[in-house]
Scaffold this active site. Structure first.
Site, PDB file in Angstrom:
ATOM      1  N   ARG A 285      35.757 -10.970 -16.817  1.00  0.00           N
ATOM      2  CA  ARG A 285      35.475  -9.318 -16.693  1.00  0.00           C
ATOM      3  C   ARG A 285      36.421  -8.847 -14.810  1.00  0.00           C
ATOM      4  O   ARG A 285      35.538  -9.367 -14.189  1.00  0.00           O
ATOM      5  CB  ARG A 285      34.096  -8.996 -16.161  1.00  0.00           C
TER       6      ARG A 285
ATOM      7  N   ALA B  52      30.335  -7.360 -28.264  1.00  0.00           N
ATOM      8  CA  ALA B  52      30.633  -5.448 -28.126  1.00  0.00           C
ATOM      9  C   ALA B  52      31.663  -5.368 -28.296  1.00  0.00           C
ATOM     10  O   ALA B  52      33.069  -5.735 -27.953  1.00  0.00           O
ATOM     11  CB  ALA B  52      29.742  -5.089 -26.920  1.00  0.00           C
TER      12      ALA B  52
ATOM     13  N   GLU C 284      32.756  -5.716 -35.126  1.00  0.00           N
ATOM     14  CA  GLU C 284      32.595  -7.088 -33.697  1.00  0.00           C
ATOM     15  C   GLU C 284      31.732  -8.387 -33.825  1.00  0.00           C
ATOM     16  O   GLU C 284      32.191  -9.110 -33.058  1.00  0.00           O
ATOM     17  CB  GLU C 284      32.269  -5.897 -32.350  1.00  0.00           C
TER      18      GLU C 284
ATOM     19  N   GLU D  13      33.933 -11.742 -32.698  1.00  0.00           N
ATOM     20  CA  GLU D  13      33.621 -12.288 -31.846  1.00  0.00           C
ATOM     21  C   GLU D  13      32.389 -13.449 -32.533  1.00  0.00           C
ATOM     22  O   GLU D  13      32.403 -14.653 -31.685  1.00  0.00           O
ATOM     23  CB  GLU D  13      32.636 -11.388 -30.593  1.00  0.00           C
TER      24      GLU D  13
ATOM     25  N   GLU E  11      39.105 -13.438 -24.413  1.00  0.00           N
ATOM     26  CA  GLU E  11      38.280 -14.185 -25.423  1.00  0.00           C
ATOM     27  C   GLU E  11      38.590 -15.277 -26.188  1.00  0.00           C
ATOM     28  O   GLU E  11      37.680 -16.348 -26.624  1.00  0.00           O
ATOM     29  CB  GLU E  11      38.527 -13.038 -27.363  1.00  0.00           C
TER      30      GLU E  11
END
Length: 207
Positions: free
Chosen positions: A69, A81, A98, A102, A149
Site C-alpha cells: 500500500r 476487498a 472479490e 483475489e 495484486e
C-alpha cells in the site's frame, strides 16, 4: 441500550466545490455551518464505498492477504476487498466477485459481519464487511491479477492468532482489524448465527 445509535444528520453547507476528481475518488471542499452560527471549511475524500470479505474455513482459519500500500509505504495483511465502482452493483455480488478474483474461492453462506466508515473525519468511504463460510475452490478460470495484486501473498491464519496480533500492534489494516475483532466478539457472545443477512439494508450505500 437506549439511544446508543448513529443517526443520519446534515448541517447547512455553502460554497461546495470539487477541486480534484481522479479515476475513482475525488476531493470535496465545503463551508459547513457550526452550532454557533460560524462557517468552517471541511475538505474530504469522495469515495464510492467498498466491500470486504472475512472468509472463514472449517478449521477456524481466516484468509489473509498481504499487499503493498503505497500511501503508507507498507505491505499490509488484509482481507479480500474491493471498490463499489460499478454503479448500482449489489454489495453482496461485489463481495462474491472479490473473493473469486483475489482468492479463487466461493462461499455457500454469507452474512453481514459489520458496517463501518474507514475515516469519517476525512472521507465518506463506507465499508460493508461480509462473513463468508462454507468455502470451496471456484470452478471458473482464475482471474488475471494486475498492479499490486501481482505480488499478493496469501495465508490461512487462525482467528485467535489474528486477534492476538492485532492487540500486539502487529497488524494495521482497518478492515482486517475490524473484522477479526468483530468476529471474535460475535463468537464469544454466541451470536454468529444471528448476524444480519447478506441482503440487509445498508443506508450508507443504498442500491
Amino acid at each position: 441500550m437506549v439511544g446508543i445509535q448513529d443517526r443520519a444528520e446534515e448541517w447547512d453547507v455553502r460554497d461546495g466545490v470539487t477541486p480534484f476528481r481522479g479515476k475513482v475518488t475525488g476531493v470535496r471542499s465545503e463551508q459547513v455551518r457550526m452550532p454557533d452560527g460560524s462557517w468552517a471549511q471541511r475538505d474530504y475524500q469522495l469515495h464510492p464505498g467498498s466491500v470486504a470479505v472475512l472468509a472463514l474455513d472449517e478449521e477456524g482459519r481466516v484468509l489473509a492477504q498481504r499487499q503493498y500500500r503505497h500511501p503508507v509505504r507498507h505491505r499490509l495483511w488484509e482481507l479480500p476487498a474491493g471498490l463499489l465502482d460499478v454503479p448500482g452493483e449489489n454489495p453482496l455480488h461485489a463481495a462474491q466477485r472479490e473473493l473469486f478474483e483475489e482468492a479463487h474461492r466461493k462461499a455457500a453462506h454469507w452474512s453481514v459481519l459489520v458496517d463501518f466508515y474507514t475515516s469519517p473525519g476525512g472521507s465518506d468511504e463506507a465499508v460493508r464487511l461480509f462473513l463468508a463460510t462454507g468455502l470451496s475452490e471456484a470452478e471458473e478460470e482464475r482471474y488475471a491479477a494486475h498492479g499490486e495484486e501481482l505480488e499478493l501473498e496469501t495465508a490461512w491464519v487462525p482467528l485467535d492468532e489474528l486477534v492476538a496480533l492485532v492487540l500486539a500492534g502487529e497488524l494495521h489494516n482497518p478492515t482486517l482489524v475490524t473484522g477479526v475483532l468483530a468476529l471474535s466478539a460475535a463468537r464469544a457472545r454466541g451470536a454468529v448465527d444471528t448476524l444480519r443477512p447478506a441482503d440487509a439494508e445498508w443506508p450508507a450505500r443504498p442500491f
